[in-house]
Design an enzyme around this catalytic site. Sequence first.
Site, mmCIF file in Angstrom:
data_model
loop_
_atom_site.group_PDB
_atom_site.id
_atom_site.type_symbol
_atom_site.label_atom_id
_atom_site.label_comp_id
_atom_site.label_asym_id
_atom_site.label_seq_id
_atom_site.Cartn_x
_atom_site.Cartn_y
_atom_site.Cartn_z
ATOM 1 N N LEU A 44 9.447 10.634 16.638
ATOM 2 C CA LEU A 44 8.666 11.252 17.343
ATOM 3 C C LEU A 44 9.165 12.719 17.377
ATOM 4 C CD1 LEU A 44 8.430 9.207 20.610
ATOM 5 C CD2 LEU A 44 7.129 8.940 18.617
ATOM 6 N N GLY B 285 6.728 17.488 19.735
ATOM 7 C CA GLY B 285 6.953 18.339 20.791
ATOM 8 C C GLY B 285 7.282 19.687 20.503
ATOM 9 N N ARG C 268 11.722 25.031 25.701
ATOM 10 C CA ARG C 268 13.016 25.339 26.501
ATOM 11 C C ARG C 268 14.235 25.920 25.240
ATOM 12 N NH1 ARG C 268 14.816 19.984 29.376
ATOM 13 N NH2 ARG C 268 12.989 19.203 27.845
ATOM 14 N N GLY D 20 1.948 12.301 25.570
ATOM 15 C CA GLY D 20 3.257 11.661 25.875
ATOM 16 C C GLY D 20 4.036 10.541 24.908
ATOM 17 N N THR D 21 5.095 10.201 25.136
ATOM 18 C CA THR D 21 5.817 9.385 24.158
ATOM 19 C C THR D 21 4.928 8.231 23.723
ATOM 20 O OG1 THR D 21 7.101 8.437 25.939
ATOM 21 C CG2 THR D 21 8.036 10.378 24.638
ATOM 22 N N GLY E 180 13.090 12.856 17.359
ATOM 23 C CA GLY E 180 13.526 13.669 16.483
ATOM 24 C C GLY E 180 14.567 14.647 16.705
ATOM 25 N N GLY F 230 15.065 9.500 32.019
ATOM 26 C CA GLY F 230 14.456 8.583 32.823
ATOM 27 C C GLY F 230 15.543 7.572 33.100
ATOM 28 N N TYR G 226 28.466 46.227 -15.584
ATOM 29 C CA TYR G 226 27.199 46.537 -15.401
ATOM 30 C C TYR G 226 26.803 47.840 -16.011
ATOM 31 C CZ TYR G 226 22.462 46.333 -12.915
ATOM 32 O OH TYR G 226 21.306 46.496 -12.423
ATOM 33 N N SER H 107 47.886 49.583 -14.023
ATOM 34 C CA SER H 107 47.053 49.793 -12.717
ATOM 35 C C SER H 107 45.758 50.803 -12.854
ATOM 36 C CB SER H 107 47.891 50.415 -11.402
ATOM 37 O OG SER H 107 48.705 49.171 -11.232
HETATM 38 C C1 UD1 Z 1 11.805 11.084 27.063
HETATM 39 C C2 UD1 Z 1 11.804 9.822 27.823
HETATM 40 C C3 UD1 Z 1 13.160 9.767 28.954
HETATM 41 C C4 UD1 Z 1 14.319 10.050 28.143
HETATM 42 C C5 UD1 Z 1 14.299 11.070 27.397
HETATM 43 C C6 UD1 Z 1 15.493 11.255 26.466
HETATM 44 C C7 UD1 Z 1 9.390 8.995 28.222
HETATM 45 C C8 UD1 Z 1 8.263 9.086 28.916
HETATM 46 N N1 UD1 Z 1 10.608 9.771 28.480
HETATM 47 O O1 UD1 Z 1 11.712 11.975 27.982
HETATM 48 O O2 UD1 Z 1 12.709 8.403 29.594
HETATM 49 O O3 UD1 Z 1 15.196 9.920 29.455
HETATM 50 O O4 UD1 Z 1 13.212 11.157 26.520
HETATM 51 O O5 UD1 Z 1 15.594 12.559 25.926
HETATM 52 O O6 UD1 Z 1 9.501 8.505 26.976
HETATM 53 N N2 UD1 Z 1 7.205 13.769 21.842
HETATM 54 C C9 UD1 Z 1 5.965 13.774 21.077
HETATM 55 N N3 UD1 Z 1 4.764 13.711 21.497
HETATM 56 C C10 UD1 Z 1 4.586 13.616 22.859
HETATM 57 C C11 UD1 Z 1 5.717 13.829 23.595
HETATM 58 C C12 UD1 Z 1 7.037 13.906 23.028
HETATM 59 O O7 UD1 Z 1 5.893 13.586 19.774
HETATM 60 O O8 UD1 Z 1 3.393 13.513 23.273
HETATM 61 C C13 UD1 Z 1 8.566 13.823 21.211
HETATM 62 C C14 UD1 Z 1 9.153 14.997 21.172
HETATM 63 O O9 UD1 Z 1 8.691 15.961 20.240
HETATM 64 C C15 UD1 Z 1 10.556 14.596 21.443
HETATM 65 C C16 UD1 Z 1 10.622 13.200 22.089
HETATM 66 O O10 UD1 Z 1 9.119 12.775 21.927
HETATM 67 O O11 UD1 Z 1 11.245 14.474 20.140
HETATM 68 C C17 UD1 Z 1 10.905 13.122 23.332
HETATM 69 O O12 UD1 Z 1 9.771 14.201 24.178
HETATM 70 P P1 UD1 Z 1 10.233 14.994 25.411
HETATM 71 O O13 UD1 Z 1 9.352 15.697 25.869
HETATM 72 O O14 UD1 Z 1 11.761 15.422 25.210
HETATM 73 O O15 UD1 Z 1 10.615 13.610 26.409
HETATM 74 P P2 UD1 Z 1 11.488 13.768 27.718
HETATM 75 O O16 UD1 Z 1 10.464 14.016 28.687
HETATM 76 O O17 UD1 Z 1 12.764 14.355 27.531
HETATM 77 CA CA CA Z 2 14.062 15.039 25.415
#
Ligand code: UD1
Ligand code: CA
Length: 447
Positions: free
Chosen positions: A2, A5, A9, A73-74, A96, A131, A379, A397
């Site tokens: 994944l 995002g 931050r 969301g993930t 990622g 989480g 050069y 020298s």
């Molecule tokens: C997620 C977990 C959380 C865990 C944390 C660890 C979920 C709902 N939560 O939260 O339990 O403790 O990671 O770091 O899974 N991403 C996408 N598409 C999306 C959302 C996220 O590709 O729609 C990717 C982001 O680029 C990133 C990863 O997923 O690489 C995690 O996303 P992030 O938003 O950092 O998740 P957290 O809210 O930190």
């Molecule tokens: Ca994260």
Amino acid sequence: MLAAGKGKRMRSELPKVLQPLARRPLLGHVLAAARALGPERIHLVVGHGADEVRAAVGDAADLDWVTQEQQLGTGHAVQMALPGIPAGAQVLVLMGDAPLVSPETLSAVIRDAGDGFGILSAVVPEPHGYGRIVRGADGAVERIVEEADADAPTRAIREVNSGMATAPAAALTGWLAEVGRDNAQGEIYLTDCAAAARAGGATVSATVARAPEEILGANDRWQRAVLEREHQRRVARGLCAAGATLMDPARIDVRGTLTVAAGVVIDVNAVFEGDNALAEGVSVGAHCVLTDCRLGPGTRVHPHSVLEGVVTEGECDIGPFARLRPGTVLGRETRVGNFVETKKAVLGRGSKASHLSYLGDTEIGAEVNIGAGTITCNYDGVNKHRTVIGDRAFIGSDTQLVAPVEVGAGATIGAGSTITKTAPPDALTLSRARQVTVENWKRPKKK
Ligand code: UD1
Ligand code: CA
């Protein structure tokens, strides 16, 4: 994997997964861990900065690019990839932005999961932002609660979710279909698969990482810096195991590969970029930067030297304060001292340039002495030309060698000369006005 995002931050134009760790994008580290497991395919879910991510990673035969237009969301991100994955496959979801996870740990997660839902967790002192893993009285994982959705007792739990998870593709598709968006963030949480799996009678396992750093993600620049140090600490450990002495393992940076033989000693604040190899007994002084160098046995690099693309053949001395550029080849028993710059310069055995020189596009034989202030004028403003200096030559020298030019073996060049023509072997050549003393000369006096 994944990587869609934004990484708000980070406060950066660069997509989060491209932020560097040891000069390589975070995503590159995760890809390396994934590839070590020998997967059938790697599906990269990209969204924010997708083109930039794709350009940085490059296309490869084992990569499948999946676009997630909206970051819902993930769980949603995984749903985007699932249609491209065979139903019978075992899926491993990686983040990622979490670069320190090891292939060994990931194998354990897959093993522990069996045909259920498996996640990687860790027990951390400061669970904020993660989480939480809610286990039942029997220790089995019941569900995963995001911080935004957690009540106070749940927030007190210190076992946290890494975000990495595994399940058979068909089961994952089924569980995700049951997961809603009824949560504080209005997202489809991959983590809700835990409860869905249990409801469907499947097992849910959480493998606890032995080193909590393995689950850390780089969400902001401070976390990236913390991960960088942790990564460097691991590299330093490996160097020590290979026989190197590090004066302070907290003060070394390896951005690329560094191979060391036994007896190598590295003083504080050395930076290694690209691919470097140090043979037995090489010493690197404090505050040196080495890029793509291959140093032979016993080479001593003294403090504050900057070396790029240098090859040494054995015992020799470099620096302090030397700047050696690509194409520098130093034979055994050579010495390149302070404030000497070299580029495409080959020094034969026993030759020395101890101070204040520029040696570029030059081939220097054995036992040559280059005096302080010697400059190869390589050069002409348009083209580069070579200077060839024979064995045992002595360059006085403050000499300028105007290339193309040749100095014969055993030749001596008088100090302060500008050499524009061949200097014959075994002879004294010099070019400077004769010294005169003006008799009866008086200094002017103030009127
Ligand atoms: C997620 C977990 C959380 C865990 C944390 C660890 C979920 C709902 N939560 O939260 O339990 O403790 O990671 O770091 O899974 N991403 C996408 N598409 C999306 C959302 C996220 O590709 O729609 C990717 C982001 O680029 C990133 C990863 O997923 O690489 C995690 O996303 P992030 O938003 O950092 O998740 P957290 O809210 O930190
Ligand atoms: Ca994260």
